[in-house]
Design a protein around this motif. Structure first.
Motif, PDB file in Angstrom:
ATOM      1  N   VAL A  32       0.845  -1.187   0.000  1.00 36.53           N
ATOM      2  CA  VAL A  32       0.000   0.000   0.000  1.00 36.53           C
ATOM      3  C   VAL A  32       0.888   1.248   0.000  1.00 36.53           C
ATOM      4  N   ALA A  33       0.748   2.068  -1.037  1.00 34.16           N
ATOM      5  CA  ALA A  33       1.550   3.292  -1.124  1.00 34.16           C
ATOM      6  C   ALA A  33       1.165   4.260  -0.018  1.00 34.16           C
ATOM      7  N   TRP A  56       4.646   9.280   7.018  1.00 34.29           N
ATOM      8  CA  TRP A  56       3.616   8.259   7.181  1.00 34.29           C
ATOM      9  C   TRP A  56       4.258   6.984   7.707  1.00 34.29           C
ATOM     10  N   ASN A  57       3.789   6.511   8.842  1.00 44.22           N
ATOM     11  CA  ASN A  57       4.280   5.269   9.436  1.00 44.22           C
ATOM     12  C   ASN A  57       3.282   4.146   9.138  1.00 44.22           C
ATOM     13  N   HIS A  61      -1.488  -2.407   9.331  1.00 44.21           N
ATOM     14  CA  HIS A  61      -2.680  -2.506   8.490  1.00 44.21           C
ATOM     15  C   HIS A  61      -3.077  -1.182   7.846  1.00 44.21           C
ATOM     16  N   ARG A  62      -2.411  -0.076   8.229  1.00 42.12           N
ATOM     17  CA  ARG A  62      -2.707   1.214   7.602  1.00 42.12           C
ATOM     18  C   ARG A  62      -1.583   2.204   7.885  1.00 42.12           C
ATOM     19  N   ASP A  89       6.304  -3.505  -7.057  1.00 36.65           N
ATOM     20  CA  ASP A  89       4.911  -3.279  -6.652  1.00 36.65           C
ATOM     21  C   ASP A  89       4.786  -3.089  -5.139  1.00 36.65           C
ATOM     22  N   ARG A  90       5.902  -2.923  -4.468  1.00 39.32           N
ATOM     23  CA  ARG A  90       5.903  -2.762  -3.012  1.00 39.32           C
ATOM     24  C   ARG A  90       6.489  -1.410  -2.639  1.00 39.32           C
ATOM     25  N   TRP A  91       6.194  -0.992  -1.417  1.00 39.00           N
ATOM     26  CA  TRP A  91       6.755   0.236  -0.859  1.00 39.00           C
ATOM     27  C   TRP A  91       7.592  -0.134   0.343  1.00 39.00           C
TER      28      TRP A  91
END
Length: 122
Positions: A32-33, A56-57, A61-62, A89-91
């Motif tokens: 998830v970007a 952003w940490n 799950h978010r 496709d990963r961050w």
């Protein structure tokens, strides 16, 4: 005797696993970007401190915003702020960290700098 040896072996293996895991966890990969960075007002310079901007940490799950904060300066070290980078496709999240020596503040530690002391190098 055998049970004591077995217990010691299990404890040694568990402690080795814990220490290796703690050292190896320098980044986090997620699919998830992160959202765009939030605008923060950077406070005036503070002697003896380095400003670490908000980021952003990932909580598992978010993404959750962490406000910027002051880091106490460390003599002979340069601070690398937390950051996200795309890797396929990963961050990948890299936590903030301190690295030894960067006299010219060009982002390259002195040990790896072919032109140390020259902040205007090519």
């Amino acid at each position: 005797m055998f049970s004591k040896l077995k217990t010691i072996t299990v404890l040694a293996a568990a402690s080795a696993t814990i220490s290796v895991s703690a050292v190896a966890a320098t980044y986090v990969d997620v699919r998830v970007a992160p959202p765009p960075p939030r605008h923060e007002v950077v406070p005036a310079a503070r002697s003896g401190y380095v400003w670490s901007p908000g980021y952003w940490n990932w909580t598992g799950h978010r993404h959750v915003w962490v406000n910027g904060h002051w880091e106490r300066a460390r003599q002979g070290y340069v601070y690398h702020q937390p950051r996200w980078e795309q890797n396929g496709d990963r961050w990948r999240y890299h936590s903030g960290s301190w690295a030894r020596g960067d006299k010219d503040h060009d982002g390259v530690p002195n040990a790896y700098d072919s032109h140390p002391g020259n902040p205007h190098r090519p």
